[in-house]
Design a protein around this motif. Structure first.
Motif, PDB file in Angstrom:
ATOM      1  N   GLN A   1       0.827  -1.218   0.000  1.00  0.00           N
ATOM      2  CA  GLN A   1       0.000   0.000   0.000  1.00  0.00           C
ATOM      3  C   GLN A   1       0.850   1.253   0.000  1.00  0.00           C
ATOM      4  O   GLN A   1       0.552   2.219  -0.694  1.00  0.00           O
ATOM      5  CB  GLN A   1      -0.863   0.015   1.259  1.00  0.00           C
ATOM      6  N   SER A   2       1.911   1.222   0.833  1.00  0.00           N
ATOM      7  CA  SER A   2       2.636   2.474   1.028  1.00  0.00           C
ATOM      8  C   SER A   2       3.588   2.818  -0.121  1.00  0.00           C
ATOM      9  O   SER A   2       3.869   3.985  -0.331  1.00  0.00           O
ATOM     10  CB  SER A   2       3.368   2.481   2.370  1.00  0.00           C
ATOM     11  N   VAL A   3       4.078   1.818  -0.846  1.00  0.00           N
ATOM     12  CA  VAL A   3       5.038   2.178  -1.908  1.00  0.00           C
ATOM     13  C   VAL A   3       4.390   2.290  -3.294  1.00  0.00           C
ATOM     14  O   VAL A   3       5.006   2.817  -4.219  1.00  0.00           O
ATOM     15  CB  VAL A   3       6.254   1.215  -1.979  1.00  0.00           C
ATOM     16  N   LYS A   4       3.179   1.773  -3.406  1.00  0.00           N
ATOM     17  CA  LYS A   4       2.521   1.830  -4.712  1.00  0.00           C
ATOM     18  C   LYS A   4       2.308   3.289  -5.132  1.00  0.00           C
ATOM     19  O   LYS A   4       1.768   4.089  -4.350  1.00  0.00           O
ATOM     20  CB  LYS A   4       1.174   1.105  -4.625  1.00  0.00           C
ATOM     21  N   GLY A   5       2.763   3.625  -6.327  1.00  0.00           N
ATOM     22  CA  GLY A   5       2.619   5.000  -6.820  1.00  0.00           C
ATOM     23  C   GLY A   5       3.731   5.922  -6.368  1.00  0.00           C
ATOM     24  O   GLY A   5       3.760   7.097  -6.733  1.00  0.00           O
ATOM     25  N   GLN A   6       4.647   5.413  -5.562  1.00  0.00           N
ATOM     26  CA  GLN A   6       5.746   6.251  -5.060  1.00  0.00           C
ATOM     27  C   GLN A   6       6.973   6.077  -5.955  1.00  0.00           C
ATOM     28  O   GLN A   6       7.126   5.069  -6.639  1.00  0.00           O
ATOM     29  CB  GLN A   6       6.130   5.847  -3.632  1.00  0.00           C
ATOM     30  N   SER A   7       7.851   7.065  -5.871  1.00  0.00           N
ATOM     31  CA  SER A   7       9.128   6.922  -6.576  1.00  0.00           C
ATOM     32  C   SER A   7      10.007   5.938  -5.809  1.00  0.00           C
ATOM     33  O   SER A   7       9.791   5.698  -4.620  1.00  0.00           O
ATOM     34  CB  SER A   7       9.841   8.273  -6.661  1.00  0.00           C
TER      35      SER A   7
END
Lengths: 149, 423
Positions: free
Chosen positions: A76-82
């Protein structure tokens, strides 16, 4: 030792029973396996990268509630993050578990903060961190499986 | 069993073992862990030590400490006497024929490695076979794999049934002209199964094949008679037998031990050394290079005295009743499955729970002061056989009580309660 409810918070148990992004990404750009030889926890992590952005992330495997919830929250936390931001989140998560006296970086952690109680259970820190080592291995493209040893 | 100082008969919990008296002999049991009285159910990993064993170690280092078989001075003689007296105690304990057949080692693992590296290298060649069971501890797998790899030999595995019993017909089928050794666990650490070691030995001897029995788990729980079993090697660890860590025993038939090359070279294991030629010492010293764990050996002797005084058959009966009680209580818990339900079983309650990983069970039990082992128990092939990653394992010793089983059940109920919130 702190109260059990500090460790097994409802949000953790909920992630354990209904893990997010719990599937294999068939067309993953990167993947890595993680293994905790001491307790047998196993995880496979899959990533899709859009340039520098982690556009998709999925995982599979078997393990205790802590390792599974941690993996679920990771996705959840890294999805869509650089990639860079993902590494910052890992850093904040690692610090929360290993330097519990410090003020956690709430912005980076979000739901992951619910795993703060693990710091009080030294034998379980490896469970919480397994998925993160696996993410690092996937991002670095290392072939060998990540371990917590 | 005992008469209290008031003359009244003390109630005996279980046949032959007055567990309340026994418990007073084990100081470590009387402490609070996480605010609860310690319930120690990890005895298959290591057992606790009676005060008598602890006192022996203190006495040795306080009064007798010296090297063995070396000095002419009084302390060295005293240390040597105690060290050799302990060897005689071990011999009587497993009913070996001669003291020289008792080799001190670090533990079961070293005992097996010793046999693999000496007897194995001498007798196992290309295309030969070694038979083990599907319920071995890693210590009775890896030494043979190393040997097989080196020699081009093959490891053959006797399969087990769903209940955790050996498939004896398969064993019969595996035995053949290429079999050079059968190495089997007497009692499984992960399942509790007690294997028919005598029958296994008889069948192997029918083809002239020697047998090693891994007694790490059986020796603390039942009478072991190596002559009755007929086995050629028997290994066990002191620390699982209420003795110190770092000491164990390899029993071997004298004719086999005499024919084997030494394991390690050094002091003690020699008669004479020149740069041209060394003459090895006689048994058992041939296999005891270097200064041994003298205190550990003497402490092991005291541990053997302790359990021998209680009586191995009394201990067996007491623990058997406790295991039956534990099996009943655990079986009644919904969603709990006992792994390992062999008819002949001792000391071990290995289990899994629906939707709750063993590590979470272990952590929650720990907060209730209950020590169990969780994981693969150094027996990954057993876990693979049952398609599970791990189990939680409660393992019993002579000082455990029904009340502790009740505490375990309460702890499991608490685990279900904690996890129930998230379901």
């Amino acid at each position: 030792m702190s109260d059990l409810s500090e460790l097994y918070q409802e949000i953790l148990l909920e992630h354990n029973s209904k893990p997010r992004n719990f599937y294999k990404l068939e067309e993953a750009d990167r993947s890595a396996d993680g293994f905790n030889p001491l307790c047998g926890d196993k995880i496979a992590l899959y990533l899709k990268l859009d340039g520098d952005i982690i556009s998709e992330v999925g995982f599979q495997g078997s393990g205790c509630a802590i390792s599974r919830a941690s993996a679920s929250m990771l996705t959840q936390s890294v999805k869509g993050q650089s990639v860079e931001r993902a590494e910052e989140i890992f850093g904040a998560f690692h610090r929360m578990l290993t330097e519990p006296g410090e003020e956690p970086d709430y912005d980076a952690l979000e739901d992951l903060e619910s795993l703060a109680g693990v710091a009080e259970f030294p034998t379980r820190i490896k469970c919480a961190i397994l998925a993160w080592h696996t993410l690092k291995a996937a991002l670095e493209g290392t072939q060998e499986s990540a371990t917590t040893e | 069993m005992t008469t209290g100082s008031s003359g009244a008969i003390t109630p005996v919990v279980g046949p032959g073992v007055d567990v309340e008296t026994v418990r007073t002999d084990f100081p470590v049991l009387h402490q609070m862990v996480n605010g609860k009285p310690l319930v120690y159910l990890d005895n298959a990993s290591t057992s606790q030590k009676p005060q008598a064993v602890i006192d022996t170690l203190v006495q040795y280092y306080t009064m007798d400490n010296s090297n063995v078989h070396r000095g002419v001075h009084t302390l060295s003689q005293r240390a040597t006497d105690h060290y050799e007296e302990a060897r005689a105690k071990v011999r009587r304990f497993i009913n070996a024929e001669a003291d020289e057949e008792i080799i001190y080692v670090r533990g079961t693992t070293e005992g097996i490695n010793l046999v693999a590296q000496t007897f194995g290298r001498q007798n196992v060649g290309e295309g030969d076979e070694i038979i083990v069971t599907a319920m071995e501890h890693h210590s009775n797998i890896v030494p043979w794999q190393i040997l097989c790899q080196e020699r081009g030999a093959h490891l053959k595995v006797i399969p087990i049934t769903d209940s955790g019993e050996l498939v004896m017909e398969e064993y019969e089928r595996l035995l053949g002209p290429r079999t050079k050794l059968v190495s089997i666990v007497h009692q499984s650490n992960a399942l509790g199964t007690v294997n028919p070691a005598k029958q296994i030995t008889d069948m192997a001897h029918g083809l002239g094949v020697p047998v090693l029995v891994d007694g790490a788990q059986s020796a603390p729980h039942m009478t072991v008679d190596v002559q009755d079993l007929g086995c050629d090697f028997f290994v066990f660890s002191g620390h699982k037998l209420y003795g110190p860590t770092g000491i164990g025993v390899l029993y071997g038939r004298a004719d086999l031990l005499n024919a084997m090359p030494p394991y390690q070279g050094g002091g003690e294991m020699i008669k004479s050394v020149t740069f041209e030629k060394t003459i090895y010492n006689d048994l058992p010293h041939k296999f005891e290079a270097g200064t041994p764990d003298i205190a550990g050996a003497i402490g092991l002797g005291t541990a053997i005295d302790y359990i021998s005084n209680l009586g191995m058959s009394n201990i067996y009966n007491y623990e058997r009743e406790l295991l039956e009680y534990g099996t009943q209580r655990l079986s009644a818990i919904e969603g709990l499955q006992i792994i390992g339900t062999a008819r002949e079983k001792a000391g071990v309650l290995s289990f899994v729970m629906e939707g709750i990983h063993p590590h979470d069970i272990g952590t929650i039990l720990d907060t209730e002061g209950i020590a169990v082992r969780t994981g693969h128990h150094c027996a990954q092939p057993v876990m693979d056989r049952y398609e599970i990653p791990a189990t939680a394992r409660a393992s019993l010793a002579l000082y455990n009580t029904r009340e502790e089983i009740d505490a375990l059940v309460k702890g499991i109920d608490r685990t279900i309660e904690v996890f129930g919130r998230g379901l």
